[in-house]
Scaffold this motif. Structure first.
Motif, PDB file in Angstrom:
ATOM      1  N   ASP A 257      -4.590   4.687   0.879  1.00 45.67           N
ATOM      2  CA  ASP A 257      -4.789   3.935  -0.371  1.00 45.67           C
ATOM      3  C   ASP A 257      -3.586   3.024  -0.646  1.00 45.67           C
ATOM      4  OD1 ASP A 257      -7.171   5.292  -0.741  1.00 45.67           O
ATOM      5  OD2 ASP A 257      -6.224   6.892  -1.894  1.00 45.67           O
ATOM      6  N   GLU A 258      -2.413   3.569  -0.401  1.00 46.40           N
ATOM      7  CA  GLU A 258      -1.180   2.805  -0.620  1.00 46.40           C
ATOM      8  C   GLU A 258      -0.229   3.056   0.550  1.00 46.40           C
ATOM      9  OE1 GLU A 258       0.595   3.733  -4.380  1.00 46.40           O
ATOM     10  OE2 GLU A 258      -1.312   3.564  -5.467  1.00 46.40           O
ATOM     11  N   GLY A 259       0.706   2.120   0.739  1.00 49.34           N
ATOM     12  CA  GLY A 259       1.678   2.275   1.804  1.00 49.34           C
ATOM     13  C   GLY A 259       1.136   1.817   3.151  1.00 49.34           C
ATOM     14  N   GLN A 260       1.849   2.181   4.210  1.00 53.95           N
ATOM     15  CA  GLN A 260       1.469   1.726   5.549  1.00 53.95           C
ATOM     16  C   GLN A 260       1.859   2.758   6.602  1.00 53.95           C
ATOM     17  OE1 GLN A 260       3.514  -1.768   7.016  1.00 53.95           O
ATOM     18  NE2 GLN A 260       1.695  -2.529   8.078  1.00 53.95           N
ATOM     19  N   ILE A 261       0.975   2.870   7.616  1.00 53.70           N
ATOM     20  CA  ILE A 261       1.282   3.693   8.787  1.00 53.70           C
ATOM     21  C   ILE A 261       1.500   2.743   9.953  1.00 53.70           C
ATOM     22  CG2 ILE A 261       0.451   5.482  10.364  1.00 53.70           C
ATOM     23  CD1 ILE A 261      -1.331   6.520   8.097  1.00 53.70           C
ATOM     24  N   LYS A 262       2.605   2.931  10.665  1.00 56.34           N
ATOM     25  CA  LYS A 262       2.899   2.078  11.812  1.00 56.34           C
ATOM     26  C   LYS A 262       2.935   2.911  13.091  1.00 56.34           C
ATOM     27  CE  LYS A 262       5.396  -1.840   9.829  1.00 56.34           C
ATOM     28  NZ  LYS A 262       6.641  -2.654   9.929  1.00 56.34           N
ATOM     29  N   ILE A 263       2.348   2.363  14.124  1.00 57.58           N
ATOM     30  CA  ILE A 263       2.394   2.968  15.451  1.00 57.58           C
ATOM     31  C   ILE A 263       3.066   1.954  16.374  1.00 57.58           C
ATOM     32  CG2 ILE A 263       1.067   3.953  17.367  1.00 57.58           C
ATOM     33  CD1 ILE A 263       0.778   5.615  14.839  1.00 57.58           C
ATOM     34  N   ASP A 264       4.199   2.346  16.958  1.00 56.95           N
ATOM     35  CA  ASP A 264       4.954   1.439  17.841  1.00 56.95           C
ATOM     36  C   ASP A 264       5.241   0.101  17.142  1.00 56.95           C
ATOM     37  OD1 ASP A 264       4.795   3.417  19.746  1.00 56.95           O
ATOM     38  OD2 ASP A 264       3.063   2.543  20.764  1.00 56.95           O
ATOM     39  N   GLU A 265       5.689   0.196  15.893  1.00 59.62           N
ATOM     40  CA  GLU A 265       6.079  -0.977  15.092  1.00 59.62           C
ATOM     41  C   GLU A 265       4.915  -1.879  14.674  1.00 59.62           C
ATOM     42  OE1 GLU A 265       9.207  -1.248  14.032  1.00 59.62           O
ATOM     43  OE2 GLU A 265       9.656   0.582  15.148  1.00 59.62           O
TER      44      GLU A 265
ATOM     45  N   PHE B 212       5.554   6.513   8.715  1.00 60.28           N
ATOM     46  CA  PHE B 212       4.851   6.502   7.427  1.00 60.28           C
ATOM     47  C   PHE B 212       5.752   5.832   6.403  1.00 60.28           C
ATOM     48  CE2 PHE B 212       1.774   9.023   9.333  1.00 60.28           C
ATOM     49  CZ  PHE B 212       0.805   9.489   8.454  1.00 60.28           C
ATOM     50  N   LYS B 213       5.231   4.819   5.693  1.00 61.43           N
ATOM     51  CA  LYS B 213       6.022   4.142   4.655  1.00 61.43           C
ATOM     52  C   LYS B 213       5.317   4.254   3.308  1.00 61.43           C
ATOM     53  CE  LYS B 213       8.758   0.560   6.961  1.00 61.43           C
ATOM     54  NZ  LYS B 213       8.978  -0.892   7.035  1.00 61.43           N
ATOM     55  N   ASN B 214       5.818   5.101   2.438  1.00 61.78           N
ATOM     56  CA  ASN B 214       5.292   5.247   1.066  1.00 61.78           C
ATOM     57  C   ASN B 214       3.763   5.409   1.052  1.00 61.78           C
ATOM     58  OD1 ASN B 214       7.957   4.768   0.091  1.00 61.78           O
ATOM     59  ND2 ASN B 214       7.599   2.567   0.324  1.00 61.78           N
ATOM     60  N   VAL B 215       3.282   6.308   1.900  1.00 68.10           N
ATOM     61  CA  VAL B 215       1.825   6.491   2.054  1.00 68.10           C
ATOM     62  C   VAL B 215       1.275   7.426   0.981  1.00 68.10           C
ATOM     63  CG1 VAL B 215       0.017   7.430   3.555  1.00 68.10           C
ATOM     64  CG2 VAL B 215       1.822   5.992   4.524  1.00 68.10           C
ATOM     65  N   SER B 216       0.214   6.972   0.330  1.00 71.51           N
ATOM     66  CA  SER B 216      -0.525   7.810  -0.626  1.00 71.51           C
ATOM     67  C   SER B 216      -2.004   7.767  -0.261  1.00 71.51           C
ATOM     68  CB  SER B 216      -0.333   7.307  -2.061  1.00 71.51           C
ATOM     69  OG  SER B 216       1.016   7.411  -2.447  1.00 71.51           O
ATOM     70  N   PHE B 217      -2.680   8.907  -0.474  1.00 72.08           N
ATOM     71  CA  PHE B 217      -4.109   8.951  -0.132  1.00 72.08           C
ATOM     72  C   PHE B 217      -4.835   9.940  -1.039  1.00 72.08           C
ATOM     73  CE2 PHE B 217      -7.583  11.057   2.237  1.00 72.08           C
ATOM     74  CZ  PHE B 217      -8.428   9.966   2.382  1.00 72.08           C
ATOM     75  N   THR B 218      -5.985   9.484  -1.549  1.00 71.46           N
ATOM     76  CA  THR B 218      -6.877  10.335  -2.354  1.00 71.46           C
ATOM     77  C   THR B 218      -8.246  10.353  -1.702  1.00 71.46           C
ATOM     78  OG1 THR B 218      -5.699   9.723  -4.379  1.00 71.46           O
ATOM     79  CG2 THR B 218      -7.910  10.659  -4.638  1.00 71.46           C
ATOM     80  N   TYR B 219      -8.812  11.544  -1.519  1.00 74.29           N
ATOM     81  CA  TYR B 219     -10.147  11.645  -0.911  1.00 74.29           C
ATOM     82  C   TYR B 219     -11.183  10.989  -1.824  1.00 74.29           C
ATOM     83  CZ  TYR B 219      -8.610  14.699   2.849  1.00 74.29           C
ATOM     84  OH  TYR B 219      -7.997  15.199   3.970  1.00 74.29           O
ATOM     85  N   PRO B 220     -11.926  10.000  -1.314  1.00 72.91           N
ATOM     86  CA  PRO B 220     -12.847   9.242  -2.178  1.00 72.91           C
ATOM     87  C   PRO B 220     -14.017  10.070  -2.708  1.00 72.91           C
ATOM     88  CG  PRO B 220     -13.119   8.610   0.134  1.00 72.91           C
ATOM     89  CD  PRO B 220     -11.918   9.497   0.065  1.00 72.91           C
ATOM     90  N   ASP B 221     -14.449  11.089  -1.931  1.00 74.65           N
ATOM     91  CA  ASP B 221     -15.623  11.863  -2.347  1.00 74.65           C
ATOM     92  C   ASP B 221     -15.292  12.968  -3.347  1.00 74.65           C
ATOM     93  OD1 ASP B 221     -14.205  12.666  -0.118  1.00 74.65           O
ATOM     94  OD2 ASP B 221     -15.768  14.039   0.561  1.00 74.65           O
ATOM     95  N   THR B 222     -14.026  13.472  -3.325  1.00 78.28           N
ATOM     96  CA  THR B 222     -13.665  14.576  -4.233  1.00 78.28           C
ATOM     97  C   THR B 222     -12.662  14.155  -5.300  1.00 78.28           C
ATOM     98  OG1 THR B 222     -11.880  15.276  -2.736  1.00 78.28           O
ATOM     99  CG2 THR B 222     -14.062  16.305  -2.432  1.00 78.28           C
TER     100      THR B 222
ATOM    101  N   LEU C 208      -4.921  11.037   8.905  1.00 80.10           N
ATOM    102  CA  LEU C 208      -4.457   9.671   8.644  1.00 80.10           C
ATOM    103  C   LEU C 208      -3.849   9.048   9.898  1.00 80.10           C
ATOM    104  CD1 LEU C 208      -2.892  10.018   5.065  1.00 80.10           C
ATOM    105  CD2 LEU C 208      -5.060   8.936   5.673  1.00 80.10           C
ATOM    106  N   ILE C 209      -3.128   9.862  10.692  1.00 82.11           N
ATOM    107  CA  ILE C 209      -2.561   9.345  11.946  1.00 82.11           C
ATOM    108  C   ILE C 209      -3.689   8.958  12.907  1.00 82.11           C
ATOM    109  CG2 ILE C 209      -1.204   9.948  14.010  1.00 82.11           C
ATOM    110  CD1 ILE C 209       0.472  11.787  12.166  1.00 82.11           C
ATOM    111  N   MET C 210      -4.749   9.734  12.914  1.00 77.04           N
ATOM    112  CA  MET C 210      -5.907   9.447  13.776  1.00 77.04           C
ATOM    113  C   MET C 210      -6.779   8.328  13.194  1.00 77.04           C
ATOM    114  SD  MET C 210      -5.976  11.276  16.513  1.00 77.04           S
ATOM    115  CE  MET C 210      -7.675  11.135  17.022  1.00 77.04           C
ATOM    116  N   ARG C 211      -6.439   7.875  12.019  1.00 72.82           N
ATOM    117  CA  ARG C 211      -7.182   6.871  11.251  1.00 72.82           C
ATOM    118  C   ARG C 211      -8.647   7.279  11.032  1.00 72.82           C
ATOM    119  NH1 ARG C 211      -8.611   0.464  11.866  1.00 72.82           N
ATOM    120  NH2 ARG C 211      -8.973   0.189   9.651  1.00 72.82           N
ATOM    121  N   MET C 212      -8.823   8.558  10.685  1.00 72.54           N
ATOM    122  CA  MET C 212     -10.138   9.018  10.240  1.00 72.54           C
ATOM    123  C   MET C 212     -10.404   8.472   8.833  1.00 72.54           C
ATOM    124  SD  MET C 212     -11.361  10.726  12.708  1.00 72.54           S
ATOM    125  CE  MET C 212     -10.875  11.600  14.190  1.00 72.54           C
TER     126      MET C 212
END
Length: 596
Positions: free
Chosen positions: A405-413, A353-363, A397-401
């Protein structure tokens, strides 16, 4: 009608059913109109032969005239019978083409809607309730089917029959045709307004029935609570009130229908009286024959049913348009999660996880804020924190459900958004916080994530999830049918069956989202021991509340209000004497109090 343009692709697909269907409509109506002419000729024959028969009273040839008269009637009667049989045959062909086409379109639409629902992201399901989704895929599709089948069929049938009869009428006598058709516009308007009322009241009944069904379903699901709080009498009273509303609406509809049919018969009867009266004058004037009056009466009665169908067809089209609009709203939605990569993926298990931010769009809830951490292949990582700190959001977020919003998730680079999502999820074992089991056998619930599986693999997964001994105690063992949402099992058993479902996949990454909460300490230790053996060299992520569950983790992340406030091993975090150490001390005190 603009919403119904969506159906044009289906009409094009099934054009070789529509075209023959229209031809069968035309042919069947031709065979329906011709008998009126035959009946007219037969009626003239009867009147003329009765007069001739009377003239030959006392003569020997009277019997010959009688025989000719009988054979002529038999001949005309046979022609009418044959024509109506042919009409019936082509009506059968008409229904076999158009109505069957509507069933094919219904099948295609349901499959398209269901497939589209599957593609939409988890956010879509958070914003829309299950009942509404089901309604659009069933009730709304059925209304559209009524348009592409019966409505189109009766509309074409009415138009063709109307043209043929009007042409036949005016070719015989213009004056009589005008008087004969005078009540029909009134009949059309009456039918339209009455059908609109029937439609509105039917909608009210459907809504009331839906409320009644929802009430009953909810009360049956919560029957344990109702009995515990002794609220049977109260629920009976509420049900009776809801039923009374349904009965009141149903009675109102019956009253409208009771007025409709006599009104229709009155207007048809008025048209028949006008035909006989005006036609009688025309016969006296020598403009037409008595047989033409009989012919016109047949025409009037033939027009009655198609005209009465106009109001019904209009209502069907209105309802179909409204339903298609609702269907289109969802079909036009695009998934928030898009995966264009089709390359096959071999998952190693590195997560970053690199500087990941997330806000639920519906709430609008800011669940994750500037989170950074790394999980190496084969590590056992635990995530802990208070309720609402963002633990389950990390798993989603790991499951990409959801997409960050910001940052990046990397799996195996590699960026998670760049991976083949189907392949990725297929190699991840995920046990959600809210356990869901299907109304199927225990075996099929465990084997849910795989297309082919052996009985031995299912049993091994059950043993690793420490639920095997419970399952073999059931009469039908692994073939035991679970009730709705797995109601047959206890909370802990449901959690362990859900864990077995994830373990049987032998995943590259395993995520447990607080799924050991209903399991006792001894069983929890057994599961974790089996997990350590199974997941050796593979990545495990465990979200939990109990520190006893996670103290052997290679790394522990402590979350608070969507941020990582501490991370390290169990001993390192205790040495820091921060939030983790405080939680640990509080849980130790709780255990001591329980033991006392």
């Amino acid at each position: 009608m603009k919403h119904l343009r969506f159906l044009n692709k289906y009409f094009l697909k099934y054009k070789w059913r529509i075209i023959p269907g229209v031809l069968f409509v035309i042919i069947s109506n031709i065979f329906g109109v011709i008998p009126a002419r035959v009946i007219g000729h037969a009626f003239n024959l009867i009147t003329e032969n009765i007069q001739i028969y009377s003239l030959f009273e006392g003569f020997e040839r009277r019997s010959i005239i009688y025989d000719i008269f009988s054979y002529s009637l038999l001949y005309f009667g046979s022609i009418v019978l044959i024509l109506y049989l042919l009409r019936g045959l082509f009506l059968f062909f008409m229904r076999q083409t158009i109505i069957l086409m509507s069933r094919h379109i219904e099948f295609d639409m349901k499959n398209e809607i269901y497939a589209h629902y599957q593609d939409l992201s988890l956010g879509f399901y958070r914003r829309n309730n299950t009942g509404d989704l089901m309604n659009r895929a069933t009730e709304d599709v059925n209304r559209v089917r009524m348009y592409v089948g019966p409505a189109i069929m009766y509309a074409i049938n009415t138009a063709v029959l109307f043209v043929l009869i009007i042409y036949a009428m005016f070719s015989v006598n213009v004056t009589l045709a005008i008087f004969c058709l005078l009540p029909l516009p009134v009949l059309v308007v009456t039918i339209y307004f009455v059908n609109t009322m029937i439609n509105q009241k039917s909608e009210q009944i459907q809504e009331q029935l839906s409320r009644l069904s929802s009430f009953v379903q909810e009360r049956f699901s919560g029957i344990r609570v109702i009995k515990s709080y002794v609220r049977e009498a109260h629920t009976n009273m509420v049900f009776a009130t809801e039923s009374e509303g349904y009965k009141r609406n149903a009675m109102s509809l019956v009253k409208v229908q009771a007025l409709f049919y006599p009104t229709m018969l009155l207007l048809v009867g008025l048209s028949t009286i006008l035909t006989i009266y005006v036609g009688g004058k025309q016969v006296i004037n020598g403009a037409i024959t008595p047989g033409n009056i009989a012919e016109f009466i047949v025409y009037v009665n033939q027009l009655t049913f198609p005209v009465s169908m106009l109001g019904w067809v209009t209502t069907l089209i209105q309802r179909a348009s409204a339903s298609q609009k609702r269907i289109n709203e969802f079909l036009q939605l695009q998934s928030d999660i898009v995966s264009e990569n089709t390359e096959t993926l071999k998952l190693e298990g590195n997560v970053e996880f690199k500087n990941v931010s997330f806000t639920y769009p519906d709430t609008g809830i800011n669940a994750i804020n500037n989170v950074t951490f790394e999980i190496k292949r084969g590590q056992f990582v635990a995530i802990i924190g208070r309720t609402g700190s963002g633990k389950s959001t990390l798993a989603n977020l790991i499951m990409r459900m959801y997409d960050v919003d910001e940052g990046q998730i990397k799996i195996d680079e590699k960026g998670l958004k760049d991976l083949n999502l189907y392949d990725f999820r297929n190699q991840v074992g995920f046990v959600p916080q809210e356990v869901f089991l299907f109304s199927d056998t225990i075996k099929n619930n465990i084997a849910f994530g795989l297309d082919q599986v052996t009985d031995q693999e299912v049993e091994n997964a059950a043993k690793n999830a420490a639920v095997y001994s419970n399952i073999i105690d059931f009469e039908h063992k692994f073939e035991t049918m679970l009730g709705e949402r797995g109601i047959t099992l206890s909370g802990g058993q449901k959690q362990r069956v859900s864990i077995a479902r994830a373990l049987i996949k032998s995943p590259g990454i395993l995520i447990f989202d607080d799924c050991l909460s209903a399991v006792d300490t001894k069983t929890e230790e057994e599961i974790l021991s089996n997990l350590g053996r199974m997941m050796k060299g593979r990545t495990s992520i465990l979200i939990a509340h109990r520190i006893s569950t996670i103290k052997n983790a290679d790394k522990i992340l402590v979350l608070d209000q969507g941020e990582i406030i501490e991370q390290g091993t169990h001993s390192q975090l205790l040495e820091q004497a921060g939030a983790y150490a405080e939680m640990y001390q509080n849980q130790l005190l709780e255990q001591e109090n329980h033991s006392v």
